[in-house]
Scaffold this motif. Sequence first.
Motif, PDB file in Angstrom:
ATOM      1  N   LEU A  52       0.803  -1.224   0.000  1.00 48.34           N
ATOM      2  CA  LEU A  52       0.000   0.000   0.000  1.00 48.34           C
ATOM      3  C   LEU A  52       0.833   1.270   0.000  1.00 48.34           C
ATOM      4  O   LEU A  52       0.434   2.276  -0.571  1.00 48.34           O
ATOM      5  CB  LEU A  52      -0.915   0.019   1.237  1.00 48.34           C
ATOM      6  N   VAL A  53       1.987   1.233   0.657  1.00 41.48           N
ATOM      7  CA  VAL A  53       2.793   2.439   0.834  1.00 41.48           C
ATOM      8  C   VAL A  53       3.382   2.882  -0.502  1.00 41.48           C
ATOM      9  O   VAL A  53       3.962   2.092  -1.239  1.00 41.48           O
ATOM     10  CB  VAL A  53       3.916   2.182   1.859  1.00 41.48           C
ATOM     11  N   GLU A  54       3.194   4.136  -0.799  1.00 41.48           N
ATOM     12  CA  GLU A  54       3.713   4.767  -2.005  1.00 41.48           C
ATOM     13  C   GLU A  54       3.357   4.014  -3.287  1.00 41.48           C
ATOM     14  O   GLU A  54       4.181   3.833  -4.171  1.00 41.48           O
ATOM     15  CB  GLU A  54       5.217   4.975  -1.908  1.00 41.48           C
ATOM     16  N   THR A  55       2.125   3.579  -3.357  1.00 42.29           N
ATOM     17  CA  THR A  55       1.631   2.974  -4.587  1.00 42.29           C
ATOM     18  C   THR A  55       1.614   4.058  -5.662  1.00 42.29           C
ATOM     19  O   THR A  55       1.154   5.168  -5.430  1.00 42.29           O
ATOM     20  CB  THR A  55       0.206   2.421  -4.388  1.00 42.29           C
ATOM     21  N   ARG A  56       2.132   3.750  -6.819  1.00 41.59           N
ATOM     22  CA  ARG A  56       2.184   4.722  -7.913  1.00 41.59           C
ATOM     23  C   ARG A  56       1.308   4.259  -9.070  1.00 41.59           C
ATOM     24  O   ARG A  56       1.288   3.087  -9.405  1.00 41.59           O
ATOM     25  CB  ARG A  56       3.613   4.919  -8.407  1.00 41.59           C
ATOM     26  N   TYR A  57       0.606   5.208  -9.632  1.00 38.42           N
ATOM     27  CA  TYR A  57      -0.243   4.948 -10.786  1.00 38.42           C
ATOM     28  C   TYR A  57       0.249   5.795 -11.948  1.00 38.42           C
ATOM     29  O   TYR A  57       0.744   6.892 -11.757  1.00 38.42           O
ATOM     30  CB  TYR A  57      -1.707   5.314 -10.480  1.00 38.42           C
ATOM     31  N   LYS A  58       0.099   5.283 -13.141  1.00 32.90           N
ATOM     32  CA  LYS A  58       0.411   6.035 -14.348  1.00 32.90           C
ATOM     33  C   LYS A  58      -0.821   6.037 -15.232  1.00 32.90           C
ATOM     34  O   LYS A  58      -1.553   5.053 -15.286  1.00 32.90           O
ATOM     35  CB  LYS A  58       1.597   5.419 -15.097  1.00 32.90           C
ATOM     36  N   VAL A  59      -1.018   7.144 -15.909  1.00 31.25           N
ATOM     37  CA  VAL A  59      -2.156   7.288 -16.814  1.00 31.25           C
ATOM     38  C   VAL A  59      -1.623   7.338 -18.229  1.00 31.25           C
ATOM     39  O   VAL A  59      -0.683   8.084 -18.525  1.00 31.25           O
ATOM     40  CB  VAL A  59      -2.954   8.576 -16.501  1.00 31.25           C
ATOM     41  N   LYS A  60      -2.215   6.522 -19.099  1.00 35.39           N
ATOM     42  CA  LYS A  60      -1.791   6.505 -20.489  1.00 35.39           C
ATOM     43  C   LYS A  60      -2.883   7.129 -21.342  1.00 35.39           C
ATOM     44  O   LYS A  60      -4.039   6.714 -21.308  1.00 35.39           O
ATOM     45  CB  LYS A  60      -1.534   5.069 -20.952  1.00 35.39           C
ATOM     46  N   VAL A  61      -2.506   8.140 -22.100  1.00 34.12           N
ATOM     47  CA  VAL A  61      -3.420   8.816 -23.014  1.00 34.12           C
ATOM     48  C   VAL A  61      -2.787   8.730 -24.387  1.00 34.12           C
ATOM     49  O   VAL A  61      -1.727   9.313 -24.622  1.00 34.12           O
ATOM     50  CB  VAL A  61      -3.655  10.292 -22.608  1.00 34.12           C
ATOM     51  N   GLY A  62      -3.418   7.978 -25.263  1.00 36.51           N
ATOM     52  CA  GLY A  62      -2.826   7.749 -26.574  1.00 36.51           C
ATOM     53  C   GLY A  62      -1.539   6.962 -26.405  1.00 36.51           C
ATOM     54  O   GLY A  62      -1.527   5.883 -25.829  1.00 36.51           O
ATOM     55  N   ASN A  63      -0.427   7.525 -26.869  1.00 39.49           N
ATOM     56  CA  ASN A  63       0.880   6.885 -26.718  1.00 39.49           C
ATOM     57  C   ASN A  63       1.712   7.525 -25.610  1.00 39.49           C
ATOM     58  O   ASN A  63       2.859   7.158 -25.417  1.00 39.49           O
ATOM     59  CB  ASN A  63       1.654   6.936 -28.037  1.00 39.49           C
ATOM     60  N   GLN A  64       1.148   8.495 -24.917  1.00 39.22           N
ATOM     61  CA  GLN A  64       1.856   9.209 -23.853  1.00 39.22           C
ATOM     62  C   GLN A  64       1.492   8.625 -22.490  1.00 39.22           C
ATOM     63  O   GLN A  64       0.340   8.308 -22.231  1.00 39.22           O
ATOM     64  CB  GLN A  64       1.484  10.694 -23.860  1.00 39.22           C
ATOM     65  N   THR A  65       2.495   8.491 -21.618  1.00 39.97           N
ATOM     66  CA  THR A  65       2.273   8.014 -20.256  1.00 39.97           C
ATOM     67  C   THR A  65       2.734   9.091 -19.290  1.00 39.97           C
ATOM     68  O   THR A  65       3.814   9.666 -19.458  1.00 39.97           O
ATOM     69  CB  THR A  65       3.070   6.717 -19.992  1.00 39.97           C
ATOM     70  N   THR A  66       1.903   9.368 -18.282  1.00 33.29           N
ATOM     71  CA  THR A  66       2.260  10.385 -17.299  1.00 33.29           C
ATOM     72  C   THR A  66       3.335   9.863 -16.352  1.00 33.29           C
ATOM     73  O   THR A  66       3.613   8.665 -16.309  1.00 33.29           O
ATOM     74  CB  THR A  66       1.040  10.783 -16.444  1.00 33.29           C
ATOM     75  N   ASP A  67       3.923  10.783 -15.588  1.00 32.54           N
ATOM     76  CA  ASP A  67       4.813  10.389 -14.506  1.00 32.54           C
ATOM     77  C   ASP A  67       3.964   9.671 -13.452  1.00 32.54           C
ATOM     78  O   ASP A  67       2.741   9.796 -13.439  1.00 32.54           O
ATOM     79  CB  ASP A  67       5.480  11.614 -13.881  1.00 32.54           C
ATOM     80  N   GLY A  68       4.607   8.956 -12.566  1.00 31.00           N
ATOM     81  CA  GLY A  68       3.869   8.243 -11.530  1.00 31.00           C
ATOM     82  C   GLY A  68       3.150   9.189 -10.588  1.00 31.00           C
ATOM     83  O   GLY A  68       3.672  10.218 -10.198  1.00 31.00           O
ATOM     84  N   ILE A  69       1.922   8.839 -10.241  1.00 36.63           N
ATOM     85  CA  ILE A  69       1.124   9.591  -9.281  1.00 36.63           C
ATOM     86  C   ILE A  69       1.082   8.755  -8.010  1.00 36.63           C
ATOM     87  O   ILE A  69       0.658   7.603  -8.038  1.00 36.63           O
ATOM     88  CB  ILE A  69      -0.305   9.820  -9.808  1.00 36.63           C
ATOM     89  N   VAL A  70       1.525   9.314  -6.896  1.00 32.61           N
ATOM     90  CA  VAL A  70       1.574   8.575  -5.634  1.00 32.61           C
ATOM     91  C   VAL A  70       0.200   8.625  -4.965  1.00 32.61           C
ATOM     92  O   VAL A  70      -0.419   9.680  -4.875  1.00 32.61           O
ATOM     93  CB  VAL A  70       2.635   9.159  -4.684  1.00 32.61           C
TER      94      VAL A  70
END
Length: 68
Positions: free
Chosen positions: A38-56
């Motif tokens: 659970l601690v510092e779980t990171r999510y990334k969002v992909k839009v088209g071919n672009q991926t965001t930096d990790g969101i904590v």
Amino acid sequence: IFIDFQKAYDSVQHSSVRDALHYFNVPVKLSNLVMETLVETRYKVKVGNQTTDGIVSNVGLRQGDSLS
């Protein structure tokens, strides 16, 4: 009765999970392993071919996760 599980999962504080594990006498080693997921779980969002930096994420549980 209607329960919005999305909001229920999204609002769980990680410290509450730790407290519940302690309350139910889950062994410390297992409790620590659970908290590591659970601690510092990171999510990334992909839009088209672009991926965001990790969101904590500091709160919430992943829906469909066995811990949920």
